[in-house]
Design a protein around this motif. Structure first.
Motif, PDB file in Angstrom:
ATOM      1  N   LEU A 140       5.143  -3.758  -6.580  1.00 15.73           N
ATOM      2  CA  LEU A 140       5.280  -2.990  -5.339  1.00 15.73           C
ATOM      3  C   LEU A 140       4.136  -1.986  -5.251  1.00 15.73           C
ATOM      4  CD1 LEU A 140       6.968  -2.317  -2.838  1.00 15.73           C
ATOM      5  CD2 LEU A 140       8.312  -0.744  -4.259  1.00 15.73           C
ATOM      6  N   ASN A 141       3.443  -1.966  -4.123  1.00 18.44           N
ATOM      7  CA  ASN A 141       2.348  -1.024  -3.913  1.00 18.44           C
ATOM      8  C   ASN A 141       2.390  -0.478  -2.495  1.00 18.44           C
ATOM      9  OD1 ASN A 141       0.948  -3.010  -2.212  1.00 18.44           O
ATOM     10  ND2 ASN A 141       0.494  -4.069  -4.124  1.00 18.44           N
ATOM     11  N   LYS A 142       1.488   0.455  -2.230  1.00 15.72           N
ATOM     12  CA  LYS A 142       1.535   1.175  -0.951  1.00 15.72           C
ATOM     13  C   LYS A 142       1.196   0.279   0.238  1.00 15.72           C
ATOM     14  CE  LYS A 142      -3.198   2.967  -1.363  1.00 15.72           C
ATOM     15  NZ  LYS A 142      -4.002   4.207  -1.425  1.00 15.72           N
ATOM     16  N   SER A 143       0.600  -0.864  -0.006  1.00 11.76           N
ATOM     17  CA  SER A 143       0.269  -1.777   1.094  1.00 11.76           C
ATOM     18  C   SER A 143       1.393  -2.767   1.398  1.00 11.76           C
ATOM     19  CB  SER A 143      -1.023  -2.533   0.763  1.00 11.76           C
ATOM     20  OG  SER A 143      -0.863  -3.329  -0.393  1.00 11.76           O
ATOM     21  N   PHE A 144       2.514  -2.645   0.704  1.00  9.92           N
ATOM     22  CA  PHE A 144       3.630  -3.571   0.930  1.00  9.92           C
ATOM     23  C   PHE A 144       4.145  -3.385   2.356  1.00  9.92           C
ATOM     24  CE2 PHE A 144       7.949  -5.202   0.564  1.00  9.92           C
ATOM     25  CZ  PHE A 144       7.742  -6.364  -0.181  1.00  9.92           C
ATOM     26  N   SER A 145       4.327  -4.492   3.066  1.00 16.55           N
ATOM     27  CA  SER A 145       4.654  -4.412   4.499  1.00 16.55           C
ATOM     28  C   SER A 145       5.861  -5.264   4.864  1.00 16.55           C
ATOM     29  CB  SER A 145       3.435  -4.843   5.328  1.00 16.55           C
ATOM     30  OG  SER A 145       3.038  -6.167   4.980  1.00 16.55           O
ATOM     31  N   ARG A 146       6.892  -5.209   4.034  1.00 19.96           N
ATOM     32  CA  ARG A 146       8.134  -5.912   4.331  1.00 19.96           C
ATOM     33  C   ARG A 146       9.295  -4.925   4.187  1.00 19.96           C
ATOM     34  NH1 ARG A 146       4.742  -8.864   5.667  1.00 19.96           N
ATOM     35  NH2 ARG A 146       4.570 -11.134   5.450  1.00 19.96           N
ATOM     36  N   PRO A 147      10.404  -5.156   4.880  1.00 20.94           N
ATOM     37  CA  PRO A 147      11.532  -4.210   4.787  1.00 20.94           C
ATOM     38  C   PRO A 147      12.158  -4.195   3.396  1.00 20.94           C
ATOM     39  CG  PRO A 147      12.136  -6.157   6.083  1.00 20.94           C
ATOM     40  CD  PRO A 147      10.662  -6.240   5.844  1.00 20.94           C
ATOM     41  N   ILE A 148      12.343  -2.973   2.877  1.00 24.48           N
ATOM     42  CA  ILE A 148      12.949  -2.769   1.562  1.00 24.48           C
ATOM     43  C   ILE A 148      14.241  -1.989   1.750  1.00 24.48           C
ATOM     44  CG2 ILE A 148      12.604  -1.878  -0.768  1.00 24.48           C
ATOM     45  CD1 ILE A 148       9.605  -1.875  -0.224  1.00 24.48           C
ATOM     46  N   TYR A 149      15.301  -2.441   1.098  1.00 29.80           N
ATOM     47  CA  TYR A 149      16.592  -1.759   1.159  1.00 29.80           C
ATOM     48  C   TYR A 149      16.891  -1.188  -0.221  1.00 29.80           C
ATOM     49  CZ  TYR A 149      17.103  -3.958   5.703  1.00 29.80           C
ATOM     50  OH  TYR A 149      16.906  -4.337   7.015  1.00 29.80           O
ATOM     51  N   LEU A 150      17.199   0.114  -0.251  1.00 28.23           N
ATOM     52  CA  LEU A 150      17.344   0.825  -1.512  1.00 28.23           C
ATOM     53  C   LEU A 150      18.146   2.091  -1.304  1.00 28.23           C
ATOM     54  CD1 LEU A 150      13.698   2.190  -2.143  1.00 28.23           C
ATOM     55  CD2 LEU A 150      14.688   1.689   0.056  1.00 28.23           C
ATOM     56  N   LEU A 156      11.705   8.321  -4.748  1.00 25.77           N
ATOM     57  CA  LEU A 156      10.751   8.019  -5.823  1.00 25.77           C
ATOM     58  C   LEU A 156       9.655   7.063  -5.347  1.00 25.77           C
ATOM     59  CD1 LEU A 156      13.379   7.618  -8.667  1.00 25.77           C
ATOM     60  CD2 LEU A 156      11.642   9.398  -8.540  1.00 25.77           C
ATOM     61  N   VAL A 157      10.018   6.079  -4.541  1.00 27.20           N
ATOM     62  CA  VAL A 157       9.032   5.130  -4.031  1.00 27.20           C
ATOM     63  C   VAL A 157       8.047   5.836  -3.106  1.00 27.20           C
ATOM     64  CG1 VAL A 157       8.725   3.093  -2.569  1.00 27.20           C
ATOM     65  CG2 VAL A 157      10.528   3.118  -4.299  1.00 27.20           C
ATOM     66  N   ARG A 158       8.544   6.736  -2.278  1.00 28.00           N
ATOM     67  CA  ARG A 158       7.651   7.493  -1.385  1.00 28.00           C
ATOM     68  C   ARG A 158       6.656   8.330  -2.177  1.00 28.00           C
ATOM     69  NH1 ARG A 158      12.552   8.863   1.227  1.00 28.00           N
ATOM     70  NH2 ARG A 158      12.897   7.647   3.135  1.00 28.00           N
ATOM     71  N   GLN A 159       7.154   9.023  -3.187  1.00 23.33           N
ATOM     72  CA  GLN A 159       6.315   9.956  -3.914  1.00 23.33           C
ATOM     73  C   GLN A 159       5.318   9.262  -4.836  1.00 23.33           C
ATOM     74  OE1 GLN A 159       8.293  13.106  -6.207  1.00 23.33           O
ATOM     75  NE2 GLN A 159       6.692  12.842  -7.743  1.00 23.33           N
ATOM     76  N   TYR A 212       8.994   1.038   6.232  1.00 19.98           N
ATOM     77  CA  TYR A 212       9.474  -0.128   5.499  1.00 19.98           C
ATOM     78  C   TYR A 212      10.621   0.206   4.543  1.00 19.98           C
ATOM     79  CZ  TYR A 212       5.097  -2.125   7.185  1.00 19.98           C
ATOM     80  OH  TYR A 212       4.074  -2.559   7.981  1.00 19.98           O
ATOM     81  N   LEU A 213      10.962   1.485   4.410  1.00 17.46           N
ATOM     82  CA  LEU A 213      12.011   1.911   3.489  1.00 17.46           C
ATOM     83  C   LEU A 213      13.307   2.139   4.261  1.00 17.46           C
ATOM     84  CD1 LEU A 213      10.003   4.434   1.274  1.00 17.46           C
ATOM     85  CD2 LEU A 213      10.413   2.008   0.881  1.00 17.46           C
TER      86      LEU A 213
END
Length: 494
Positions: free
Chosen positions: A182-192, A199-202, A210-211
């Motif tokens: 997973l990296n900052k260029s990921f462009s698909r919907p993520i459910y969490l 944590l993913v944002r930071q 996408y979050l």
């Protein structure tokens, strides 16, 4: 060299890659005839005379005096037997080819053939590597246990590129082996969960659009499927995911979890038939029978109190990961009513978790905090000895606690009082069998509670022997569960 000859002379053929300077030296020292070099000419027996050698070493001629500047083996090897002895080599002494293999022409030919074969082998390998690179078409294939059947969902599958026919990616928690890829260029919907999203944002900087944060214990519809997040008792933000399909199929994916009796009180799991259970089988082996988490936390607190009572200048060091083990240092800090120190990155992680009790005790002053949180890899005698020196005179001894399930040994489950530390001077390191994964007996109880029709292991699945062993365990657990149900039904019938 042969008996009677100077040790300055080494009869080796020059190699194929000698330098230009070596060539010039070689040409300068090649005695061609008695007229050009009267003091250095070969004798009638084909060897240098003693007078000739003496004349060479004491000569004022630059060409001859340079002989004294030839002590190295590389330069000595330039004087081949053909140059020293002339064209007539019939009287040249014959050496042992085992001791002087360079004089053997056959050996040189063999050497050349071997080098040629090595070059050919290297070319073949290079062609194969090039073909493999040319055939590379993308990341490795996503394993089947990452997919949720009859949906467009995958769980913890970010290291396989953009997958076809996948409409939603689920992230169970923020541990690297689950969000890898997973990296900052990921462009698909993520459910969490909310904590994992923070944590993913930071740390990864994935765009907010996408979050998709899913509330805990609240059914949420995702692409026509009812999804419920449940506490996984692993690290902060870790969830179990319950999928209820339109077809009536129910699937439970636990991610990483530590099974606990309180999970049996989750309303979402009551009167629910689990068709497929994706199970965390990290410790699916009868040898792993951990003590209860509550008992381990009490032991950590007792050890801390005991050492601080003996020496008020004792520093408590607790090992941790990027996220995880927060309950250990939190329980110790609460019991000792003291401050907690952690590095800047760890403090940012704690802020993402949002634990107010921990945040109220955190400080950036090492000398004010009795509990220090460090990386698990830093819990070593040498490092801790160096670390305590930086905190003197406030602290002069270290009690280190290393909470991980891999510290488990036989007999610990029966009595955690048998724990023995590693001691070196003023440093003690306790390996505490505190795991955030389920033990064997906890897995068995959870399976017997959920009664799944099918169990799909998600850890240690690469070894056929381990898969077979786990399948046998699953069959045994189900059989035991049915026998318990029969006993209970008989009791109720009476």
């Amino acid at each position: 060299p042969p008996r009677g000859q100077s040790s300055l002379l080494r009869y080796h053929n020059p190699g194929p890659n000698w330098s230009n300077r070596s060539k010039r030296i070689h040409e300068n020292f090649r005695p061609r005839s008695s007229e050009s070099h009267p003091g250095c000419c070969p004798s009638s027996e084909g060897v240098f005379s003693s007078l000739g050698i003496l004349a060479m070493l004491t000569s004022s001629s630059p060409r001859l005096r340079c002989f004294k500047r030839m002590p190295s083996m590389k330069t000595r090897s330039l004087m081949s037997s053909s140059h020293l002895w002339g064209s007539n080599t019939s009287n040249v002494p014959q050496w042992n080819n085992k001791k002087f293999p360079h004089n053997n022409q056959q050996k040189q030919q063999q050497w050349g053939q071997q080098k040629g074969q090595q070059v050919q082998w290297g070319q073949q390998k290079g062609q194969q590597w090039g073909q493999q690179r040319g055939q590379y078409q993308g990341p490795k294939k996503c394993p089947f246990y990452k997919y949720i059947p009859d949906t467009g969902f995958v769980v913890d599958a970010f290291s396989y590129g953009i997958l076809e026919n996948v409409s939603a990616y689920f992230l169970s928690h923020f541990h690297y082996d689950h969000y890898r890829g997973l990296n900052k260029s990921f462009s698909r919907p993520i459910y969490l969960s909310q904590i994992t999203a923070n944590l993913v944002r930071q740390k990864i900087k994935v765009q907010d659009k996408y979050l998709n944060e899913v509330p805990m214990e609240t059914p949420t519809v995702v692409c026509g499927v009812e999804v419920t997040f449940l506490e996984a008792n692993h690290c902060p933000g870790a969830v179990m995911i319950l999928f209820k399909l339109c077809t009536g199929t129910t699937i439970l994916h636990v991610g990483d979890f530590r099974a606990h009796s309180k999970m049996e009180s989750y309303p979402a799991l009551w009167n629910c038939t689990i068709d497929a259970l994706y199970l965390d089988t990290t410790y699916c082996n009868p040898v792993y029978d951990f003590p209860l988490q509550e008992d381990i936390l009490e032991k950590c607190v007792a050890l801390s109190k005991e050492h601080v009572k003996e020496n008020n200048r004792t520093l408590i060091v607790v090992g941790s990961y990027t996220i995880g083990k927060e309950r250990v240092f939190k329980a110790i800090a609460e019991a000792l009513d003291c401050r907690i120190w952690a590095n800047t990155e760890k403090i940012r992680t704690i802020k993402c978790v949002g634990d107010k009790e921990i945040l109220s005790r955190v400080t950036d002053n090492k000398h004010q905090a009795r509990v220090h949180v460090v990386a698990m890899r830093d819990l070593q005698i040498r490092k801790l000895k160096e670390y305590i020196l930086t905190l003197e005179p406030r602290y002069n001894s270290v009690l280190a606690i290393k909470p991980t399930g891999w510290e488990y040994t036989d007999g610990v489950a029966d009595s955690i009082d048998n724990l023995q530390p590693k001691i070196c001077g003023n440093v003690k390191i306790y390996g505490i069998p505190y795991s955030e994964h389920s033990s064997y007996n906890e897995l068995r109880r959870f399976v017997q509670f959920t009664e799944p029709k099918k169990i799909i292991p998600t850890v240690n699945v690469g070894n056929p022997e381990q898969r077979k062993m786990m399948d046998n365990c699953f069959i045994q657990w189900k059989a035991e569960g049915k026998s318990k149900q029969i006993c209970i039904s008989k009791l109720w019938g009476k």
